[in-house]
Design an enzyme around this catalytic site. Sequence first.
Site, short mmCIF file in Angstrom:
data_model
loop_
_atom_site.label_atom_id
_atom_site.label_comp_id
_atom_site.label_asym_id
_atom_site.label_seq_id
_atom_site.Cartn_x
_atom_site.Cartn_y
_atom_site.Cartn_z
N ARG A 289 -5.65 -7.01 -73.36
CA ARG A 289 -6.56 -5.91 -73.03
C ARG A 289 -6.35 -4.71 -73.93
O ARG A 289 -7.28 -4.07 -74.37
CB ARG A 289 -6.34 -5.46 -71.57
CG ARG A 289 -7.01 -6.33 -70.55
CD ARG A 289 -6.63 -5.91 -69.17
NE ARG A 289 -5.18 -6.02 -68.97
CZ ARG A 289 -4.59 -6.19 -67.80
NH1 ARG A 289 -5.32 -6.25 -66.72
NH2 ARG A 289 -3.28 -6.28 -67.70
N LYS B 54 -1.12 -20.52 -61.39
CA LYS B 54 -1.14 -21.32 -60.15
C LYS B 54 -2.23 -20.90 -59.19
O LYS B 54 -2.78 -21.72 -58.45
CB LYS B 54 0.23 -21.31 -59.46
CG LYS B 54 0.84 -19.94 -59.24
CD LYS B 54 1.64 -19.51 -60.44
CE LYS B 54 2.00 -18.05 -60.39
NZ LYS B 54 3.25 -17.72 -60.98
N ILE C 116 11.18 -25.27 -64.67
CA ILE C 116 11.58 -26.62 -64.20
C ILE C 116 10.44 -27.60 -64.47
O ILE C 116 9.30 -27.34 -64.07
CB ILE C 116 11.86 -26.61 -62.67
CG1 ILE C 116 12.91 -25.57 -62.31
CG2 ILE C 116 12.27 -27.99 -62.19
CD1 ILE C 116 13.16 -25.44 -60.80
N GLY D 38 9.84 -8.71 -65.15
CA GLY D 38 8.68 -9.56 -65.48
C GLY D 38 8.55 -10.78 -64.58
O GLY D 38 7.82 -11.71 -64.91
N GLU E 120 4.31 -11.16 -59.66
CA GLU E 120 2.89 -11.30 -59.95
C GLU E 120 2.28 -9.92 -60.16
O GLU E 120 2.84 -8.90 -59.73
CB GLU E 120 2.18 -12.00 -58.80
CG GLU E 120 2.59 -13.43 -58.61
CD GLU E 120 2.38 -14.27 -59.87
OE1 GLU E 120 1.24 -14.41 -60.32
OE2 GLU E 120 3.37 -14.77 -60.43
N ASP F 286 1.93 -16.74 -53.45
CA ASP F 286 2.26 -17.45 -54.69
C ASP F 286 2.94 -18.80 -54.37
O ASP F 286 2.60 -19.83 -54.96
CB ASP F 286 3.19 -16.57 -55.54
CG ASP F 286 3.62 -17.25 -56.81
OD1 ASP F 286 2.79 -17.40 -57.72
OD2 ASP F 286 4.80 -17.66 -56.90
N LYS G 75 1.72 -22.81 -55.15
CA LYS G 75 2.53 -23.86 -55.78
C LYS G 75 2.71 -25.05 -54.85
O LYS G 75 2.67 -26.21 -55.27
CB LYS G 75 3.89 -23.28 -56.17
CG LYS G 75 3.78 -22.22 -57.26
CD LYS G 75 5.04 -21.37 -57.35
CE LYS G 75 4.97 -20.36 -58.47
NZ LYS G 75 5.99 -19.32 -58.37
N GLY H 154 10.22 -15.71 -65.66
CA GLY H 154 10.81 -15.09 -66.83
C GLY H 154 10.13 -15.60 -68.10
O GLY H 154 9.57 -16.70 -68.12
P1 NDP Z 1 1.40 -10.25 -67.79
O1 NDP Z 1 0.72 -9.26 -66.94
O2 NDP Z 1 2.72 -9.93 -68.37
O3 NDP Z 1 0.42 -10.63 -69.01
C1 NDP Z 1 -0.96 -10.85 -68.84
C2 NDP Z 1 -1.63 -10.79 -70.21
O4 NDP Z 1 -3.02 -11.05 -70.07
C3 NDP Z 1 -1.53 -9.43 -70.88
O5 NDP Z 1 -1.38 -9.58 -72.27
C4 NDP Z 1 -2.86 -8.76 -70.55
O6 NDP Z 1 -3.25 -7.81 -71.55
C5 NDP Z 1 -3.80 -9.94 -70.53
N1 NDP Z 1 -4.88 -9.79 -69.56
C6 NDP Z 1 -4.76 -9.67 -68.22
N2 NDP Z 1 -5.97 -9.55 -67.64
C7 NDP Z 1 -6.86 -9.62 -68.65
C8 NDP Z 1 -8.28 -9.54 -68.69
N3 NDP Z 1 -9.00 -9.38 -67.58
N4 NDP Z 1 -8.88 -9.66 -69.89
C9 NDP Z 1 -8.15 -9.81 -71.03
N5 NDP Z 1 -6.80 -9.89 -71.03
C10 NDP Z 1 -6.17 -9.79 -69.86
O7 NDP Z 1 1.45 -11.60 -66.94
P2 NDP Z 1 2.52 -12.78 -67.04
O8 NDP Z 1 2.73 -13.14 -68.47
O9 NDP Z 1 3.68 -12.47 -66.20
O10 NDP Z 1 1.74 -13.95 -66.28
C11 NDP Z 1 0.71 -14.69 -66.92
C12 NDP Z 1 0.38 -15.92 -66.06
O11 NDP Z 1 1.55 -16.72 -65.96
C13 NDP Z 1 -0.01 -15.59 -64.61
O12 NDP Z 1 -0.95 -16.55 -64.18
C14 NDP Z 1 1.30 -15.77 -63.85
O13 NDP Z 1 1.09 -16.09 -62.50
C15 NDP Z 1 1.89 -16.95 -64.59
N6 NDP Z 1 3.33 -17.09 -64.51
C16 NDP Z 1 4.14 -16.01 -64.75
C17 NDP Z 1 5.50 -16.17 -64.76
C18 NDP Z 1 6.43 -15.04 -65.03
O14 NDP Z 1 7.65 -15.24 -64.97
N7 NDP Z 1 5.94 -13.86 -65.36
C19 NDP Z 1 6.11 -17.49 -64.47
C20 NDP Z 1 5.15 -18.56 -64.24
C21 NDP Z 1 3.82 -18.35 -64.26
P3 NDP Z 1 -2.37 -6.48 -71.80
O15 NDP Z 1 -1.03 -6.97 -72.28
O16 NDP Z 1 -3.09 -5.72 -72.86
O17 NDP Z 1 -2.29 -5.79 -70.49
N1 HSE Z 2 5.91 -14.41 -59.60
C1 HSE Z 2 6.33 -15.75 -59.75
C2 HSE Z 2 7.71 -15.94 -59.15
C3 HSE Z 2 6.32 -16.13 -61.20
O1 HSE Z 2 8.39 -14.93 -58.95
O2 HSE Z 2 8.10 -17.07 -58.89
C4 HSE Z 2 6.62 -17.59 -61.45
O3 HSE Z 2 5.61 -18.40 -60.97
#
Ligand code: NDP
Ligand code: HSE
Length: 436
Positions: free
Chosen positions: A45, A105, A136, A187, A190, A201, A205, A302
């Site tokens: 974004r 998920k 995992i 990080g 959610e 969440d 899963k 993570g």
């Molecule tokens: P973050 O919020 O760190 O990153 C999301 C990214 O997507 C950012 O780069 C953001 O842009 C971009 N973004 C979000 N909404 C929009 C939009 N509407 N249009 C364009 N770009 C968008 O999230 P995570 O990396 O933590 O999570 C990503 C996915 O992975 C989620 O589905 C989460 O549930 C899943 N997940 C996360 C885990 C974790 O440990 N964090 C583990 C397992 C799954 P910008 O950076 O500019 O804000």
């Molecule tokens: N928010 C989620 C958790 C990220 O803490 O398990 C991994 O799915």
Amino acid sequence: MNVVKVGLLGLGTVGGGTVNVLTKNSSDISRRTGYQVVVSKASARDLSRLRICDTDDIQLTTNPEDVINDPEIQIVVELMGGEEPAKSLILAALAQGKHVVTANKALIANHGNELFAVAAKHNVTLAYEAAIAGGIPIVKAMREGLTANGIDWLAGIINGTGNFILTEMRDKGSAFADVLKEAQELGYAEADPEYDVEGIDAAHKLCILASLAFGMPLNLERVYTEGISKVTPLDVTYAEELGYRIKHLGIARRRNEGIEMRVHPTLIPEKRLIANVDGVMNAVVVKGNAVGSTLYYGAGAGAEATASAVIADIVDICRQLGNTSSNAVPALGFLDTELKDLPILSIEDVETAFYLRVPVEDKPGVMAAITSVLANNGISIEAVLQKESEHHGENTQVILLTNCVVEKSMVSALKEIELLDSTTGAATRIRVESLQ
Ligand code: NDP
Ligand code: HSE
């Protein structure tokens, strides 16, 4: 060496981790796939934000459609989160014949039935290993490693943030809100941390795991869901005195009458391995009817741990490139034509043991009154802790462990217990599982 171009939708925690791991392990990944895997384009974004990865060789855009419409990109990796615009973007990528990897998920649990059908129609893969239990490889284990088995049940700590909060509360007596803030800074949480804390969440899963286990369409609305927000340090302490740990579990079990799917805080005997899974770590126990119990353990959230699962999917797809996907592993591990609408049990019909904590006046006859209500409802008692108050007549707590009982009997017994003159407040109940 041939190049496979990957486009990222999202460059946050998991997106950044994916770039970093692809960079640091590029040589091994090439040796494993026969391709040089290159992230050529990524969307976010706010392009002015500081990133956790080097983006010098990546074309950045604020328009996710630039990524999916790039004809050179063969694999689209969705790491934005949320239902929209992620769903529309994935559908558009699949319709263009691109393979898609996602960690989302919420999206798979809510719309997986439709998305998998569209992927199959276009002969491409929609892979989602990172959506469950972070790093995992549980999808791989369920779809491939355990494929010989009928699955009796599975139980997992499948939310890293929730487990991190429960662990810090127990070990350091930290306040709920402070630990949640730390999980967000690391990080793990959610975008809406209610999803972690209220069990949503984990329900996403669990719903996917249940479909993998039993070969049924995704049924999110039938998952009984309770979070950790009502677990108090007092219950954590009493559970330990009784030889148990409180963990937030997702449980799916096959019974003769139907399938149980539930997510809730659970007392587990402290000697079970899974009771000792702490911090952001996740673990899933799967009981197969040939192999017996198996346990899968690792970081549940993570950047790089999750990237490990994302990249495993990318590698699988690279290995398939050039083949028709007719031999690919089916999305839910059972042939799409063989998925069955199995009956799903309502929580009232589920049978478990219970931990009860009843706030009472400290006076004679209190215990007898409670045990008599339980006995009248056919509930027998396994263990009792009665806490003495410092002064006679003050309020105190009665803590009980019951034998297995059907949920509706417990609900009606608790209503009666709360109406007793000696009961001074709402009773707390937490389900207990032996996991054997
Ligand atoms: P973050 O919020 O760190 O990153 C999301 C990214 O997507 C950012 O780069 C953001 O842009 C971009 N973004 C979000 N909404 C929009 C939009 N509407 N249009 C364009 N770009 C968008 O999230 P995570 O990396 O933590 O999570 C990503 C996915 O992975 C989620 O589905 C989460 O549930 C899943 N997940 C996360 C885990 C974790 O440990 N964090 C583990 C397992 C799954 P910008 O950076 O500019 O804000
Ligand atoms: N928010 C989620 C958790 C990220 O803490 O398990 C991994 O799915």
